[in-house]
Design a protein around this motif. Structure first.
Motif, PDB file in Angstrom:
ATOM      1  N   SER A   2      46.318  36.254  41.959  1.00  0.00           N
ATOM      2  CA  SER A   2      45.920  36.115  40.563  1.00  0.00           C
ATOM      3  C   SER A   2      44.474  36.530  40.357  1.00  0.00           C
ATOM      4  CB  SER A   2      46.109  34.659  40.121  1.00  0.00           C
ATOM      5  OG  SER A   2      45.652  34.466  38.813  1.00  0.00           O
ATOM      6  N   ARG A   3      44.192  37.225  39.257  1.00  0.00           N
ATOM      7  CA  ARG A   3      42.844  37.601  38.868  1.00  0.00           C
ATOM      8  C   ARG A   3      42.542  36.979  37.507  1.00  0.00           C
ATOM      9  NH1 ARG A   3      40.485  40.092  43.355  1.00  0.00           N
ATOM     10  NH2 ARG A   3      41.981  41.486  44.321  1.00  0.00           N
ATOM     11  N   HIS A  27      48.062  36.824  36.018  1.00  0.00           N
ATOM     12  CA  HIS A  27      46.623  36.702  35.869  1.00  0.00           C
ATOM     13  C   HIS A  27      46.258  35.524  34.977  1.00  0.00           C
ATOM     14  CE1 HIS A  27      46.518  40.464  37.889  1.00  0.00           C
ATOM     15  NE2 HIS A  27      47.008  41.153  36.876  1.00  0.00           N
TER      16      HIS A  27
END
Length: 234
Positions: A2-3, A27
């Motif tokens: 995840s960003r 994300h």
């Protein structure tokens, strides 16, 4: 992996659409509708080293997005993609020269936007593969973009929170997702100690998706660690 993406867009409908698309990809999204909100969110996220990319509209109600671009250029390694209805070549070139990594002219497809994000990260040595968004396992079919869940061909209605919890497990199907990860991603970082939320909603999901909720075969518990969705490859 995840960003965290800072999405700066004043159009409410487009902001909601983009936020949902980014979340489906796995994300975390910080959404701002104004330059002031964007500055505050960016400052907070950068202080904790929790910002991985900025999607920046230009025409904001309290200023021009290019002002934020100038402020963030002092942060090396932070990709920034402009999303704007402005299509004049001179303006695009000026912003790219000023430090923007990319420039998408509205309207654009979600698929193109997500691809541009992956390219921006790849140019910085951070490989991000397209997220798993559709899965079939044990009679359960989950289609995240369509917001559709079926069990043995029968459509199952989930509440928004139930769907977000299931979606988080789908994106790491076959892998354990810890209690803290689930709580942070579904409810927010301020809820990471509220494990009773997980027990409640996992019980509701099992009641809707399992043949025998008391002996789950799809939504599995890893005692003391978290939960995982059964591996579709098994």
């Amino acid at each position: 992996m995840s960003r965290t993406v800072l999405l700066v867009e004043d159009d409410r409908e487009l902001r909601a659409t983009l936020r949902e698309a980014l979340q489906v990809e796995g994300h975390s999204v910080l959404a701002a509708a104004s330059l002031a909100d964007a500055r505050l969110l960016a400052r907070q996220a950068l202080a904790s080293d929790a910002l991985d990319l900025v999607l920046l509209d230009l025409g904001l109600p309290d200023g021009d997005g290019s002002q934020l671009l100038a402020e963030l250029r002092s942060r090396p390694g932070l990709p920034l993609i402009v999303i704007s209805a402005r299509s004049d070549e001179e303006g695009k070139v000026a912003l790219l020269d000023a430090g923007a990594d990319d420039y998408l002219v509205k309207p654009f497809s979600l698929a193109e936007l997500l691809a541009r994000l992956r390219v921006a990260w790849r140019h910085r040595g951070r490989h991000v593969a397209p997220a798993l968004t559709r899965i079939e396992v044990g009679g359960l079919c989950v289609d995240l973009p369509a917001h559709r869940v079926t069990r043995d061909g029968r459509e199952v209605h989930l509440t928004p929170t139930e769907f977000r919890l299931l979606a988080r497990l789908v994106r790491q199907a076959g892998q354990v997702v810890t209690h803290r990860q689930l709580l942070a991603d579904v409810w927010g970082v301020s809820f990471v100690e509220h494990t009773h939320y997980l027990r409640l909603y996992m019980g509701q999901l099992r009641a809707k998706l399992e043949d025998e909720p008391g002996d789950p075969q799809l939504l599995l518990t890893e005692p003391g660690i978290g939960y995982r969705l059964a591996d579709p490859g098994v």
